[in-house]
Design a protein around this motif. Structure first.
Motif, PDB file in Angstrom:
ATOM      1  N   ARG A 191      13.398-120.176 -49.168  1.00 16.27           N
ATOM      2  CA  ARG A 191      12.105-119.889 -48.605  1.00 16.27           C
ATOM      3  C   ARG A 191      11.888-118.384 -48.630  1.00 16.27           C
ATOM      4  N   ILE A 192      10.781-117.965 -49.218  1.00 13.35           N
ATOM      5  CA  ILE A 192      10.465-116.546 -49.353  1.00 13.35           C
ATOM      6  C   ILE A 192       9.162-116.280 -48.603  1.00 13.35           C
ATOM      7  N   ALA A 193       9.237-115.465 -47.582  1.00 16.05           N
ATOM      8  CA  ALA A 193       8.062-115.140 -46.774  1.00 16.05           C
ATOM      9  C   ALA A 193       7.108-114.249 -47.575  1.00 16.05           C
ATOM     10  N   VAL A 194       5.820-114.522 -47.446  1.00 18.70           N
ATOM     11  CA  VAL A 194       4.794-113.762 -48.166  1.00 18.70           C
ATOM     12  C   VAL A 194       4.140-112.795 -47.186  1.00 18.70           C
ATOM     13  N   PRO A 195       4.166-111.483 -47.478  1.00 22.27           N
ATOM     14  CA  PRO A 195       3.502-110.526 -46.596  1.00 22.27           C
ATOM     15  C   PRO A 195       1.979-110.718 -46.627  1.00 22.27           C
ATOM     16  N   PRO A 196       1.310-110.356 -45.552  1.00 18.35           N
ATOM     17  CA  PRO A 196      -0.147-110.575 -45.490  1.00 18.35           C
ATOM     18  C   PRO A 196      -0.936-109.881 -46.595  1.00 18.35           C
ATOM     19  N   ASN A 197      -0.488-108.713 -47.040  1.00 23.62           N
ATOM     20  CA  ASN A 197      -1.250-107.995 -48.067  1.00 23.62           C
ATOM     21  C   ASN A 197      -1.070-108.594 -49.459  1.00 23.62           C
ATOM     22  N   ARG A 198      -0.105-109.482 -49.673  1.00 25.56           N
ATOM     23  CA  ARG A 198       0.109-110.102 -50.980  1.00 25.56           C
ATOM     24  C   ARG A 198      -0.284-111.571 -51.002  1.00 25.56           C
ATOM     25  N   TYR A 199      -0.819-112.086 -49.888  1.00 28.45           N
ATOM     26  CA  TYR A 199      -1.141-113.502 -49.804  1.00 28.45           C
ATOM     27  C   TYR A 199      -2.316-113.877 -50.718  1.00 28.45           C
ATOM     28  N   THR A 200      -3.391-113.111 -50.701  1.00 28.06           N
ATOM     29  CA  THR A 200      -4.554-113.401 -51.541  1.00 28.06           C
ATOM     30  C   THR A 200      -4.238-113.247 -53.031  1.00 28.06           C
ATOM     31  N   PRO A 201      -3.542-112.176 -53.465  1.00 30.78           N
ATOM     32  CA  PRO A 201      -3.181-112.113 -54.887  1.00 30.78           C
ATOM     33  C   PRO A 201      -2.258-113.256 -55.306  1.00 30.78           C
ATOM     34  N   LEU A 202      -1.382-113.691 -54.412  1.00 37.71           N
ATOM     35  CA  LEU A 202      -0.489-114.804 -54.738  1.00 37.71           C
ATOM     36  C   LEU A 202      -1.283-116.082 -54.948  1.00 37.71           C
ATOM     37  N   LYS A 203      -2.263-116.325 -54.088  1.00 31.16           N
ATOM     38  CA  LYS A 203      -3.086-117.526 -54.235  1.00 31.16           C
ATOM     39  C   LYS A 203      -3.906-117.480 -55.518  1.00 31.16           C
ATOM     40  N   SER A 204      -4.406-116.303 -55.883  1.00 32.08           N
ATOM     41  CA  SER A 204      -5.252-116.222 -57.077  1.00 32.08           C
ATOM     42  C   SER A 204      -4.441-116.340 -58.372  1.00 32.08           C
ATOM     43  N   GLN A 205      -3.186-115.919 -58.355  1.00 33.92           N
ATOM     44  CA  GLN A 205      -2.360-115.964 -59.566  1.00 33.92           C
ATOM     45  C   GLN A 205      -1.274-117.037 -59.486  1.00 33.92           C
ATOM     46  N   TRP A 206      -1.437-118.009 -58.614  1.00 33.64           N
ATOM     47  CA  TRP A 206      -0.432-119.039 -58.419  1.00 33.64           C
ATOM     48  C   TRP A 206      -0.080-119.812 -59.702  1.00 33.64           C
ATOM     49  N   PRO A 207      -1.047-120.216 -60.544  1.00 29.69           N
ATOM     50  CA  PRO A 207      -0.660-120.934 -61.780  1.00 29.69           C
ATOM     51  C   PRO A 207       0.235-120.110 -62.708  1.00 29.69           C
ATOM     52  N   GLU A 208      -0.005-118.797 -62.811  1.00 28.29           N
ATOM     53  CA  GLU A 208       0.832-117.958 -63.655  1.00 28.29           C
ATOM     54  C   GLU A 208       2.221-117.769 -63.066  1.00 28.29           C
ATOM     55  N   ILE A 209       2.357-117.941 -61.754  1.00 31.97           N
ATOM     56  CA  ILE A 209       3.648-117.748 -61.101  1.00 31.97           C
ATOM     57  C   ILE A 209       4.498-119.010 -61.166  1.00 31.97           C
ATOM     58  N   TYR A 210       3.927-120.157 -60.868  1.00 33.45           N
ATOM     59  CA  TYR A 210       4.759-121.353 -60.820  1.00 33.45           C
ATOM     60  C   TYR A 210       5.079-121.917 -62.199  1.00 33.45           C
ATOM     61  N   GLU A 211       4.256-121.624 -63.211  1.00 32.41           N
ATOM     62  CA  GLU A 211       4.486-122.197 -64.545  1.00 32.41           C
ATOM     63  C   GLU A 211       5.828-121.777 -65.149  1.00 32.41           C
ATOM     64  N   PRO A 212       6.210-120.481 -65.155  1.00 32.77           N
ATOM     65  CA  PRO A 212       7.518-120.148 -65.726  1.00 32.77           C
ATOM     66  C   PRO A 212       8.689-120.679 -64.908  1.00 32.77           C
ATOM     67  N   ILE A 213       8.510-120.787 -63.597  1.00 32.91           N
ATOM     68  CA  ILE A 213       9.598-121.312 -62.755  1.00 32.91           C
ATOM     69  C   ILE A 213       9.852-122.774 -63.083  1.00 32.91           C
ATOM     70  N   VAL A 214       8.785-123.544 -63.237  1.00 38.98           N
ATOM     71  CA  VAL A 214       8.933-124.974 -63.493  1.00 38.98           C
ATOM     72  C   VAL A 214       9.345-125.236 -64.941  1.00 38.98           C
ATOM     73  N   SER A 215       8.734-124.541 -65.893  1.00 40.90           N
ATOM     74  CA  SER A 215       9.010-124.847 -67.305  1.00 40.90           C
ATOM     75  C   SER A 215      10.334-124.271 -67.797  1.00 40.90           C
TER      76      SER A 215
ATOM     77  N   LEU B 154       1.300-123.293 -47.083  1.00 38.00           N
ATOM     78  CA  LEU B 154       0.195-122.520 -46.522  1.00 38.00           C
ATOM     79  C   LEU B 154       0.339-122.331 -45.020  1.00 38.00           C
ATOM     80  N   ARG B 155       0.975-123.264 -44.358  1.00 33.71           N
ATOM     81  CA  ARG B 155       1.116-123.162 -42.903  1.00 33.71           C
ATOM     82  C   ARG B 155       2.072-122.043 -42.515  1.00 33.71           C
ATOM     83  N   THR B 156       3.225-121.982 -43.184  1.00 32.14           N
ATOM     84  CA  THR B 156       4.200-120.939 -42.854  1.00 32.14           C
ATOM     85  C   THR B 156       4.041-119.683 -43.710  1.00 32.14           C
TER      86      THR B 156
END
Length: 108
Positions: A1-25, A35-37
């Motif tokens: 579990r990796i905590a997301v700082p508040p200032n990086r939460y919106t960029p993480l949500k906007s670039q989520w497909p580019e982030i999870y694709e290399p991890i999964v593939s 989203l809750r934690t």
């Protein structure tokens, strides 16, 4: 579990497909953004073959959360001997005010 700082939460949500694709593939891991934690959770799957895949993926996500671009952070997945490390300037030398700002600017 990796905590997301508040200032990086919106960029993480906007670039989520580019982030999870290399991890999964590439690493065959399961990943989700809780989203809750406000954390990114990684888990191995039956298809995971590399024992260090979980560590590589966590370094990749941490690099992105530190401010690296997704394309630059993907290099952490491909190369096995790359790590992201940081330090505080004040651990090396006691500086205050303008001297501290100038030292940070020279290192960066």
């Amino acid at each position: 579990r990796i905590a997301v700082p508040p200032n990086r939460y919106t960029p993480l949500k906007s670039q989520w497909p580019e982030i999870y694709e290399p991890i999964v593939s590439q690493l065959h891991l399961q990943v989700r953004m809780n989203l809750r934690t406000r954390a990114v959770e990684l888990k191995t799957s039956p298809h995971t073959v590399d024992p260090g895949a979980l560590h590589k993926a966590s370094e990749f996500v941490r690099a992105y959360l530190l401010g690296f671009a997704v394309a630059d952070a993907v290099a952490l997945l491909r190369l096995g001997d790359l790590y992201v490390d940081g330090f505080e300037i004040t651990d090396v030398k006691t500086l205050k005010g303008d001297h501290l700002s100038r030292a940070i600017g020279r290192v960066a």
